[in-house]
Scaffold this active site. Structure first.
Site, PDB file in Angstrom:
ATOM      1  CG  LEU A  41      -4.184  50.973  68.252  1.00 10.52           C
ATOM      2  CD1 LEU A  41      -4.771  49.608  68.474  1.00 10.52           C
ATOM      3  CD2 LEU A  41      -3.329  51.360  69.450  1.00 10.52           C
ATOM      4  CB  CYS A  82     -12.594  48.333  64.436  1.00  9.31           C
ATOM      5  SG  CYS A  82     -11.592  48.137  65.908  1.00  9.31           S
ATOM      6  CE  LYS A  98      -5.741  42.510  62.896  1.00  8.47           C
ATOM      7  NZ  LYS A  98      -5.294  43.809  62.455  1.00  8.47           N
TER       8      LYS A  98
HETATM    9  C1  UGA Z   1      -9.049  48.577  62.004  1.00  3.12           C
HETATM   10  C2  UGA Z   1      -8.249  49.697  61.296  1.00  3.12           C
HETATM   11  O1  UGA Z   1      -7.356  49.117  60.345  1.00  3.12           O
HETATM   12  C3  UGA Z   1      -7.443  50.520  62.308  1.00  3.12           C
HETATM   13  O2  UGA Z   1      -6.807  51.594  61.651  1.00  3.12           O
HETATM   14  C4  UGA Z   1      -8.412  51.079  63.364  1.00  3.12           C
HETATM   15  O3  UGA Z   1      -7.730  51.788  64.374  1.00  3.12           O
HETATM   16  C5  UGA Z   1      -9.174  49.938  64.016  1.00  3.12           C
HETATM   17  O4  UGA Z   1      -9.884  49.180  63.000  1.00  3.12           O
HETATM   18  C6  UGA Z   1     -10.160  50.525  64.995  1.00  3.12           C
HETATM   19  O5  UGA Z   1     -11.097  51.204  64.561  1.00  3.12           O
HETATM   20  O6  UGA Z   1      -9.935  50.446  66.209  1.00  3.12           O
HETATM   21  P1  UGA Z   1      -8.430  46.142  62.993  1.00  3.12           P
HETATM   22  O7  UGA Z   1      -9.913  45.917  63.029  1.00  3.12           O
HETATM   23  O8  UGA Z   1      -7.637  45.824  64.198  1.00  3.12           O
HETATM   24  O9  UGA Z   1      -8.117  47.689  62.622  1.00  3.12           O
HETATM   25  O10 UGA Z   1      -7.806  45.245  61.840  1.00  3.12           O
HETATM   26  P2  UGA Z   1      -7.487  45.389  60.270  1.00  3.12           P
HETATM   27  O11 UGA Z   1      -6.107  44.970  60.052  1.00  3.12           O
HETATM   28  O12 UGA Z   1      -7.896  46.695  59.740  1.00  3.12           O
HETATM   29  O13 UGA Z   1      -8.436  44.256  59.668  1.00  3.12           O
HETATM   30  C7  UGA Z   1      -9.842  44.337  59.723  1.00  3.12           C
HETATM   31  C8  UGA Z   1     -10.444  43.206  58.917  1.00  3.12           C
HETATM   32  O14 UGA Z   1     -10.251  43.399  57.514  1.00  3.12           O
HETATM   33  C9  UGA Z   1      -9.861  41.833  59.218  1.00  3.12           C
HETATM   34  O15 UGA Z   1     -10.904  40.889  59.280  1.00  3.12           O
HETATM   35  C10 UGA Z   1      -8.952  41.544  58.031  1.00  3.12           C
HETATM   36  O16 UGA Z   1      -8.779  40.177  57.794  1.00  3.12           O
HETATM   37  C11 UGA Z   1      -9.729  42.226  56.909  1.00  3.12           C
HETATM   38  N1  UGA Z   1      -8.885  42.611  55.752  1.00  3.12           N
HETATM   39  C12 UGA Z   1      -7.911  43.553  55.877  1.00  3.12           C
HETATM   40  C13 UGA Z   1      -9.134  42.032  54.516  1.00  3.12           C
HETATM   41  O17 UGA Z   1     -10.035  41.177  54.356  1.00  3.12           O
HETATM   42  N2  UGA Z   1      -8.367  42.417  53.439  1.00  3.12           N
HETATM   43  C14 UGA Z   1      -7.405  43.345  53.543  1.00  3.12           C
HETATM   44  O18 UGA Z   1      -6.738  43.654  52.517  1.00  3.12           O
HETATM   45  C15 UGA Z   1      -7.158  43.920  54.795  1.00  3.12           C
END
Ligand code: UGA
Length: 430
Positions: free
Chosen positions: A153, A260, A320
């Site tokens: 998640l 994460c 985010k």
């Molecule tokens: C992430 C994973 O997406 C989950 O599947 C996982 O369960 C979780 O880590 C974990 O290990 O517990 P999360 O860290 O909550 O989830 O958030 P994300 O939506 O994945 O975003 C992570 C980072 O990547 C954010 O800083 C976001 O802004 C960045 N991001 C995401 C980008 O810069 N570009 C993108 O296209 C997507």
């Protein structure tokens, strides 16, 4: 089924609510009395869209309760999930202190056969250690069946992700444990992959590492697009239309943050080094990610003679949107760099409150974005909160001293704000 969840953080609380919603009888256990008091009153102590309502609903249906009574909770349950945090230590390794304590506690209070499911993200090989820690602490000789069941998640969409996962991974070498878990998840409609505990641990790290790689890849492409004058949004879209690539995680920005990706990438790199199997590509992914905020600040610097004395508005502190989590949020290194340049910084975030430390450093916070931009020389968008897209940018133009927007999330429509006479720069997009 009767389920105990140990550790009421993001993952534990969300899974508790979701298991209750699936019809199970769930107890949430934590040693933090403050958290449990709040949850007992039906009050979520962190911000997560939709979760508060479902929490209250499940409590009303008597399917969800909370306790700090470790002994009683362990004695009364046969299926125990461990969802405690595994934060990074200074050297990057995951801190397994909480996990070990929980395992020892289970060992101490175990009164009959138990199924223990590790949901915390743990270094590859840890699940078997959990089994060992429980056995070592146990006076009772009944079997413990340990499994690894990673969680995927995301903060900000935790409830939807947990209700409708893409897949469920169950890792165990014990057939009965696999069957128990299958039964627990039977109302979920996604594929369930059964594998070994070590493979399940690896799947979790490999998934996060791959997503982080996609982000660093697109950030590199965005920088090239800046140089070429090509629109990265078209590039991402064009790439994403290929089914083999997919449209997700191709949004360039200020790099990945949160609790994460940064932690898990570090841990995986260390694990690989330990086995003398260094992950060269992932090392670059991490390096690119670290440099992303400096790349952004350079863009700002290049637009002014000096940043000294300039009033800079920072939009967004959360790592985010749709979360109040600021762990590894890129906003803070950016603010730090601006303070080094002797800029005056004013921040806005719809949910995050600036800590006293930052206030002490002279950073101001405004609860109203229009207030925040008054008299400023530049606006830096650091978090993709939808509210920034919806602002009346014409009004913003009247309030600022100089009309500069640096959009670290490529949120705004460049043409629209440029038509309003803003100088606009995104990442690979302007
Ligand atoms: C992430 C994973 O997406 C989950 O599947 C996982 O369960 C979780 O880590 C974990 O290990 O517990 P999360 O860290 O909550 O989830 O958030 P994300 O939506 O994945 O975003 C992570 C980072 O990547 C954010 O800083 C976001 O802004 C960045 N991001 C995401 C980008 O810069 N570009 C993108 O296209 C997507």
């Amino acid at each position: 089924m009767k389920v105990l969840i140990i550790g009421m953080g993001y993952v534990g609380t969300t899974m508790g609510v979701v298991f209750a919603n699936a019809g199970h009888e769930v107890t949430g256990l934590d040693i933090d009395e403050g958290k449990i008091d709040s949850l007992k009153k039906g009050k979520l102590y962190f911000y997560e869209p939709g979760l508060q309502e479902m929490l209250v609903n499940q409590m009303d249906h008597q399917r969800l309760s909370f306790t700090t009574d470790t002994k009683k909770a362990i004695e009364n349950h046969d299926i125990l999930f461990i969802t405690v945090g595994t934060p990074p230590l200074e050297n990057g390794n995951a801190d397994l202190t909480y996990l070990k304590k929980v395992a020892q506690m289970i060992g101490r209070f175990k009164n009959r056969e138990k199924t223990i499911i590790v949901k915390s993200t743990v270094p590859i090989g840890t699940t078997s250690k959990v089994e060992q820690w429980i056995s070592e602490a146990g006076a009772d000789s009944n079997p413990v069946n340990v499994a690894m069941n990673p969680e995927f998640l995301r903060e900000g969409s935790a409830l939807q992700d947990a209700l409708y996962p893409d897949r469920i991974i169950i890792g165990s070498d014990n057939k009965t444990t696999l069957k128990t878990l299958h039964k627990l998840y039977q109302s979920f409609s996604c594929p369930i992959l059964k594998t070994t505990a070590m493979a399940a641990e690896t799947i979790k790290y490999a998934s996060n590492a791959f997503l982080a790689t996609k982000i660093s890849f697109i950030n590199e492409m965005a920088k090239l697009c800046d140089t070429l004058g090509v629109n990265i949004k078209d590039v991402s879209k064009g790439m994403g239309l290929d089914d083999r690539i997919g449209p997700h995680f191709l949004e360039p920005g200020l790099g990945y943050g949160g609790s994460c990706f940064p932690k898990d990438i570090k841990e995986l790199l260390l694990t690989a080094d330990t086995y003398q199997r260094p992950l060269h590509l992932l090392k670059e992914v991490e390096k690119i990610n670290k440099n992303q905020s400096s790349y952004f600040i350079e863009k700002v610097k290049n637009s002014f003679d000096t940043l000294e004395g300039k009033r800079i508005a920072i939009f967004g502190l959360a790592f985010k949107s749709h979360t109040d989590d600021t762990r590894e949020s890129v906003s803070f290194p950016i603010i730090d760099q601006l303070l080094e340049e002797k800029s005056n910084v004013v921040v806005h975030d719809p949910v995050v409150q600036l800590s006293k430390d930052w206030v002490g450093k002279g950073v101001q916070q405004s609860s109203d974005p229009y207030e925040a931009v008054k008299g400023c020389d530049a606006i830096l968008i650091c978090t993709n909160w939808p509210v920034y897209k919806e602002l009346d940018w014409e009004r913003v133009h009247q309030l600022v001293k100089q009309p500069y927007i640096f959009d670290g999330r490529n949120m705004l429509e460049a043409k629209k704000v440029k038509d309003l006479q803003f100088h606009y720069k995104g990442i690979g997009y302007s």
